[in-house]
Motif scaffolding. Sequence first.
Motif, short mmCIF file in Angstrom:
data_model
loop_
_atom_site.label_atom_id
_atom_site.label_comp_id
_atom_site.label_asym_id
_atom_site.label_seq_id
_atom_site.Cartn_x
_atom_site.Cartn_y
_atom_site.Cartn_z
N HIS A 200 0.87 -1.18 0.00
CA HIS A 200 0.00 0.00 0.00
C HIS A 200 0.90 1.23 0.00
CE1 HIS A 200 -3.52 -2.48 1.09
NE2 HIS A 200 -2.70 -3.08 1.94
N GLU A 201 0.68 2.12 -0.94
CA GLU A 201 1.44 3.37 -0.97
C GLU A 201 0.61 4.49 -0.35
OE1 GLU A 201 3.98 6.20 -4.05
OE2 GLU A 201 2.17 5.19 -4.77
N LEU A 202 1.26 5.29 0.49
CA LEU A 202 0.61 6.45 1.07
C LEU A 202 1.23 7.72 0.52
CD1 LEU A 202 0.69 4.21 3.72
CD2 LEU A 202 -0.85 6.01 4.49
N ARG A 203 0.38 8.70 0.27
CA ARG A 203 0.83 10.03 -0.11
C ARG A 203 0.00 11.05 0.64
NH1 ARG A 203 1.16 10.13 -6.73
NH2 ARG A 203 2.21 8.12 -7.03
N ARG A 204 0.68 11.86 1.41
CA ARG A 204 0.03 12.95 2.14
C ARG A 204 -1.15 12.45 2.96
NH1 ARG A 204 0.16 17.86 -2.35
NH2 ARG A 204 2.43 17.86 -2.64
N THR A 217 6.10 -1.48 -8.37
CA THR A 217 7.38 -1.16 -9.01
C THR A 217 7.20 -0.90 -10.49
OG1 THR A 217 8.56 -2.52 -7.38
CG2 THR A 217 9.73 -2.00 -9.43
N TYR A 218 6.37 -1.70 -11.15
CA TYR A 218 6.12 -1.51 -12.59
C TYR A 218 5.46 -0.15 -12.85
CZ TYR A 218 4.01 -2.06 -17.20
OH TYR A 218 3.63 -1.87 -18.50
N ARG A 219 4.49 0.21 -12.01
CA ARG A 219 3.80 1.49 -12.20
C ARG A 219 4.77 2.66 -12.02
NH1 ARG A 219 -1.98 1.71 -11.06
NH2 ARG A 219 -1.57 3.52 -9.75
N SER A 223 5.88 5.33 -14.95
CA SER A 223 5.61 6.76 -14.80
C SER A 223 6.91 7.57 -14.68
CB SER A 223 4.77 7.00 -13.55
OG SER A 223 5.45 6.61 -12.38
N GLY A 224 8.07 6.87 -14.72
CA GLY A 224 9.35 7.55 -14.64
C GLY A 224 9.73 7.97 -13.25
N ARG A 225 9.09 7.35 -12.20
CA ARG A 225 9.41 7.71 -10.82
C ARG A 225 10.30 6.70 -10.14
NH1 ARG A 225 5.43 7.88 -7.16
NH2 ARG A 225 3.97 6.58 -8.29
N ALA A 226 10.84 5.73 -10.86
CA ALA A 226 11.68 4.70 -10.24
C ALA A 226 12.98 5.30 -9.73
CB ALA A 226 11.98 3.61 -11.26
#
Length: 226
Positions: A200-204, A217-219, A223-226
Amino acid sequence: MSVEIALRAARVRYGPLEALHGIDLPVPPATVTVLLGRNGSGRTTVLRALAGTVPLSGGRVLWRGDDVTRLHAHRRARRGLCFVPDRRAVYATLTVAENLELGAPGRNFAPALDAYPELRPLLPRRAGTLSGGEQRMLALSRALLTPARVVLVDEPALGMSPAVAARTYRLLCDLCDRGAAVVVAEQRPPAGLPPGTLAHELRRGALSFSGEPAEFTYRRRSSGRA
């Protein structure tokens, strides 16, 4: 999916700042759940909310269907919850042996020394004099010595060498094999996660992704955020 412990519409405030914005998070038994996100994303607060070390300003904590929202942290610990925070996780003025004795039923802390033999020559030293990685091993020993149903660990491998970090995750997976629900907070998916791991990823303070670590990881790479 069966659920061991869960947050339901959970909100947490630190003064005027709301750190969690109505999060729903089911944690299944016998599974590793990874909370991902940058510092300040809310992953540590999720662990604290589950452990009872911060109160909810809204929502509930359910443990096997029972509402434990108002149950204090020490009562949750007695029910079988082990929380290893990222800081102040050891008693700095006590020796390594004394720290282990506090967490060992019958004062048998041999399993901790089998898991982390690096601690054996450090037994007479005060915990506050250890390196960051050594303190982390000592703190994690509590989870290995306590027959916990829920194990919450904030950045398990902090300060550890890659080899010791890999061993640590194998030990946490062993706890899952014994039926424990293991929840860890990390900035990115660690190596060696077992099949069936949930991410689960959390943002803000809100969930932005739920799925498998490989999908996360694939996403990120797409999206170029690796």
